[in-house]
Design a protein around this motif. Structure first.
Motif, short mmCIF file in Angstrom:
data_model
loop_
_atom_site.label_atom_id
_atom_site.label_comp_id
_atom_site.label_asym_id
_atom_site.label_seq_id
_atom_site.Cartn_x
_atom_site.Cartn_y
_atom_site.Cartn_z
N GLY A 462 1.00 -1.06 0.13
CA GLY A 462 -0.04 0.20 -0.02
C GLY A 462 0.74 1.15 -0.14
N ALA A 463 2.10 1.27 -0.24
CA ALA A 463 3.10 2.46 -0.25
C ALA A 463 3.09 3.02 1.07
CB ALA A 463 2.90 3.20 -1.58
N ARG A 464 2.89 2.01 2.05
CA ARG A 464 3.06 2.70 3.47
C ARG A 464 4.45 3.06 4.13
NH1 ARG A 464 -1.73 3.41 5.98
NH2 ARG A 464 -0.73 2.83 8.16
N CYS A 465 4.85 4.28 4.14
CA CYS A 465 6.31 4.55 4.41
C CYS A 465 6.67 4.78 5.94
CB CYS A 465 6.52 5.70 3.62
SG CYS A 465 6.24 5.56 1.88
N ARG A 466 7.40 4.26 6.40
CA ARG A 466 7.94 4.47 7.73
C ARG A 466 9.39 5.00 7.53
NH1 ARG A 466 6.52 2.95 13.04
NH2 ARG A 466 7.15 4.89 14.35
N PHE A 467 9.76 6.05 8.44
CA PHE A 467 11.14 6.70 8.09
C PHE A 467 11.93 6.71 9.56
CE2 PHE A 467 8.41 8.81 4.95
CZ PHE A 467 9.39 9.38 4.15
N PHE A 468 13.36 6.53 9.35
CA PHE A 468 14.14 6.32 10.26
C PHE A 468 15.31 6.92 9.96
CE2 PHE A 468 11.88 2.43 9.69
CZ PHE A 468 11.63 1.75 10.92
N ALA A 469 16.20 7.35 11.06
CA ALA A 469 17.46 8.19 11.21
C ALA A 469 18.51 7.67 12.02
CB ALA A 469 17.24 9.63 11.30
N ASP A 470 19.60 7.81 11.71
CA ASP A 470 20.66 7.51 12.40
C ASP A 470 21.69 8.68 12.72
OD1 ASP A 470 22.96 6.23 14.02
OD2 ASP A 470 23.27 4.76 12.43
N THR A 471 21.82 9.31 13.76
CA THR A 471 22.49 10.41 14.15
C THR A 471 23.93 10.01 14.78
OG1 THR A 471 21.36 11.21 15.84
CG2 THR A 471 20.88 12.17 13.56
N GLY A 472 24.23 8.76 15.10
CA GLY A 472 25.38 8.13 15.87
C GLY A 472 24.89 7.18 16.81
N ASP A 473 23.63 7.00 17.07
CA ASP A 473 23.47 6.24 18.11
C ASP A 473 22.21 4.95 17.70
OD1 ASP A 473 21.15 7.66 17.57
OD2 ASP A 473 20.85 8.41 19.78
N VAL A 481 3.55 6.65 10.25
CA VAL A 481 3.53 6.05 9.02
C VAL A 481 2.91 6.75 8.16
CG1 VAL A 481 2.46 4.00 7.63
CG2 VAL A 481 3.63 3.83 9.96
N PHE A 482 3.54 6.99 6.90
CA PHE A 482 3.26 7.98 5.78
C PHE A 482 2.55 7.08 4.48
CE2 PHE A 482 4.57 9.97 1.65
CZ PHE A 482 3.44 10.95 1.58
N ALA A 483 1.34 7.40 4.20
CA ALA A 483 0.86 6.63 2.94
C ALA A 483 1.10 7.51 1.86
CB ALA A 483 -0.50 6.36 3.02
N ALA A 484 2.12 6.84 0.73
CA ALA A 484 2.42 7.65 -0.44
C ALA A 484 1.36 7.85 -1.40
CB ALA A 484 3.68 7.12 -0.89
N THR A 485 1.32 8.97 -2.12
CA THR A 485 0.34 9.33 -3.07
C THR A 485 0.82 9.45 -4.31
OG1 THR A 485 0.27 11.54 -2.72
CG2 THR A 485 -1.17 10.08 -1.19
N PRO A 486 0.39 9.05 -5.56
CA PRO A 486 0.81 9.53 -6.84
C PRO A 486 0.49 10.91 -7.05
CG PRO A 486 -1.60 8.49 -7.17
CD PRO A 486 -1.08 8.43 -5.65
N TRP A 487 1.34 11.49 -8.21
CA TRP A 487 0.94 12.71 -8.75
C TRP A 487 0.15 12.44 -9.98
CZ3 TRP A 487 6.76 14.87 -8.56
CH2 TRP A 487 7.00 15.51 -7.37
N ARG A 488 -0.24 13.59 -10.65
CA ARG A 488 -1.07 13.28 -11.99
C ARG A 488 -0.33 12.79 -12.93
NH1 ARG A 488 -5.70 15.23 -13.77
NH2 ARG A 488 -5.88 15.77 -16.02
N TRP A 489 -0.70 11.37 -13.14
CA TRP A 489 -0.28 10.53 -14.19
C TRP A 489 1.22 9.76 -13.89
CZ3 TRP A 489 -4.53 10.81 -16.37
CH2 TRP A 489 -5.04 11.86 -17.12
N VAL A 490 1.62 10.46 -12.69
CA VAL A 490 2.80 9.76 -12.11
C VAL A 490 2.52 9.12 -10.74
CG1 VAL A 490 5.55 10.51 -11.62
CG2 VAL A 490 4.12 11.54 -13.66
N GLY A 491 3.29 8.03 -10.68
CA GLY A 491 3.51 7.31 -9.38
C GLY A 491 4.35 8.15 -8.24
#
Length: 544
Positions: A462-473, A481-491
């Motif tokens: 479902g193009a559900r996106c979970r973001f992570f980061a590592d700043t040293g630890d 969670v973010f559900a990605a969406t298409p643009w007009r005519w474009v994924g």
């Protein structure tokens, strides 16, 4: 090299889609034992992606045919002053190209809905390609396809119409064309008016062929989400044409299977490549077996329905591969999988001797809306489930300068580094809804004293996106969670960017290294039932 999706199952069969990414409106040809494919690129640059295969299942990217999108204007001086693609134009540009090989040259024709039908050609698929030639000027002229009749020496062109620009749709227009592909020899005639065919609507995407004394037009109708693939034939180019539906969803889960190309292999087989619209994932590409019935009509897939898995085309064994997604950016150069969201400008990247992408923090008034930025470097979502990792180092003391990893569509979400008012870098995570004009915080920021961070996005069904980061630890999740969406005519697209607030003078750079995409474990081998007596269901060995 990691591959989040491969179609080749390693046992003589393949699974669909063969290209599990947004290769919209594909067209395919065979030249000798090689297959080539191009697809719509709309307003992204470079345009007209080019793929190569030896078996129609395993594909690699070989480059782009269009270095830069241009207005349809033959005056070079005007081009310098006017750039219709200086800003993102996801609903414009290159629509549904057709790829052909004739007279020892490769040809690509496409319709730009705001300017007209254009053509380029080259001796080799790698180029260099000629400058775009405007063959037919006008609004709403789309989906152009040429045909050279090898028996008579005559040349033809067919195209569809975009109602948004012309007020016309559901109609295919044909022309006689000069053999050099530079002029149309008549005013054009309606070949198929689908308003006269009960139940047909949104007829578009025609591909023109000759077979057994017939002119064939393979063209979809019914809309990208719910439509079908049609076939039209006539003994005369001007018609009348009779029609038949040759591929539809039927009992399968492949919605709107249509718009693509037919290819006849050196082994004597016929195959059809088409797309399926899958929301944020864009228009993925399926490969269908094709045969001809006793009345001379094409039968695509499993008696007119898409196949999920199938025996591969007869061809010498090929390495299992897919278009590249990983990148070390050697010399500071992005790979062929990357495009800008508009025509690039000098100074956005820096070439150097090592690995890593150095993006300039481009000053802009649109710093809080990635959808308006031309300097976002993007590539397609490469599978249904995958994980992206990239390392970022931000070298800037400019308050407001920032860089990050994004998932961009009608809504967007990004994680990265930004320079605070006191000049220190901080990890930030921001997003914007489709109806929002500006981004806002997705999670609280935290210090990144070294100006470095590892960035990650995990994408699930479902193009559900979970973001992570590592700043040293170590990697830690960030935000919701973010559900990605298409643009007009474009994924939706994966993007890398670097910006700074409007102003003057250099604002620093961002360095991205080790862009990696990983996916789930390889699929199980094919267990779909086969009919051993059907030639398309036999292995290569059994057919010899």
């Amino acid at each position: 090299m990691s591959r989040p999706w491969t179609s080749d199952l390693g046992d003589g069969t393949y699974r669909n889609p063969v290209l599990n990414a947004d290769w919209s409106d594909p067209d395919v040809i065979r030249v000798g034992d090689d297959y080539y494919l191009t697809a719509s690129s709309f307003g992204r640059s470079p345009g007209l992606p080019l793929l190569h295969s030896r078996d129609l299942v395993n594909w690699t990217a070989v480059g782009h045919a269009l270095d830069r999108l241009e207005p349809a204007d033959d005056c070079a001086a005007t081009r310098l002053d006017r750039d219709d693609f200086a800003a993102p134009r996801h609903d414009r540009g290159v629509w549904a190209p057709s790829l052909r090989h004739h007279g020892g040259r490769f040809w690509i024709f496409w319709g730009d809905p705001d300017h007209g039908i254009q053509q380029i050609n080259a001796d080799r698929i790698e180029g260099p390609w000629s400058a775009p030639h405007l063959l037919k000027a006008g609004k709403g002229l789309i989906d152009a396809c040429p045909l050279w009749d090898e028996e008579t020496g005559e040349a033809y062109l067919v195209h569809a119409w975009a109602k948004s620009r012309s007020g016309v749709k559901n109609r295919l227009t044909g022309h006689r064309m000069s053999p050099d592909g530079r002029d149309l020899l008549d005013d054009g005639a309606t070949l198929v008016d689908a308003d006269r065919i009960p139940g047909w609507f949104t007829l578009e995407g025609p591909k023109l062929y000759r077979r057994d004394g017939y002119f064939w037009i393979l063209a979809p109708a019914g809309g990208v989400e719910t439509g079908w693939q049609g076939a039209f034939r006539s003994r005369d180019f001007l018609g009348p044409y009779e029609e038949r539906v040759v591929l539809a969803q039927g009992r399968t889960d492949v919605n709107g299977p249509h718009q693509g190309g037919w290819v006849h292999t050196s082994a004597g087989e016929d195959w059809f490549l088409h797309f399926q619209a899958r929301g944020a994932y864009g228009r993925v590409v399926h490969l269908q077996p094709m045969r001809w019935d006793s009345e001379g009509w094409p039968v695509v897939g499993d008696e007119g329905e898409p196949v999920p898995r199938h025996t591969k085309p007869v061809a010498p064994a090929q390495p299992v591969t897919a278009p590249a997604v990983d990148d070390d950016f050697p010399g500071g150069r992005p790979g062929t999988q990357w495009q800008w969201t508009a025509n690039p400008r000098p100074g956005w990247t820096t070439r150097h001797c090592g690995d890593g992408l150095r993006l300039t923090c481009v000053r802009t008034a649109y710093e809080h809306d990635l959808r308006l930025l031309p300097n976002v470097l993007v590539q397609r979502l490469p599978a249904e489930r995958f994980t992206v990792d990239v390392d970022l180092a931000l070298d800037s003391g400019e308050p407001g300068a920032k860089a990050g990893l994004a998932v961009v569509g009608d809504a967007f979400n990004w994680i990265g580094l930004a320079v605070a008012e006191d000049g220190t870098p901080r990890l930030v995570h921001r997003f914007a809804e489709g109806v929002a004009a500006h981004e806002r915080d997705a999670a609280g920021s935290r210090a990144s004293p070294a100006g470095r961070a590892g960035l990650r996005v995990e994408v699930t069904a479902g193009a559900r996106c979970r973001f992570f980061a590592d700043t040293g630890d170590g990697f830690r999740p960030s935000g919701q969670v973010f559900a990605a969406t298409p643009w007009r005519w474009v994924g939706a697209l994966l993007g890398l960017f670097a910006t700074a607030p409007a102003g003057t003078g250099p604002a620093g750079t961002a360095r991205f290294t080790a862009f990696r995409v990983t996916g789930p474990n390889p699929p199980q081998k094919c267990t779909t039932r086969h009919d051993p007596s059907h030639p398309h269901h036999q292995t290569e060995k059994s057919r010899r």
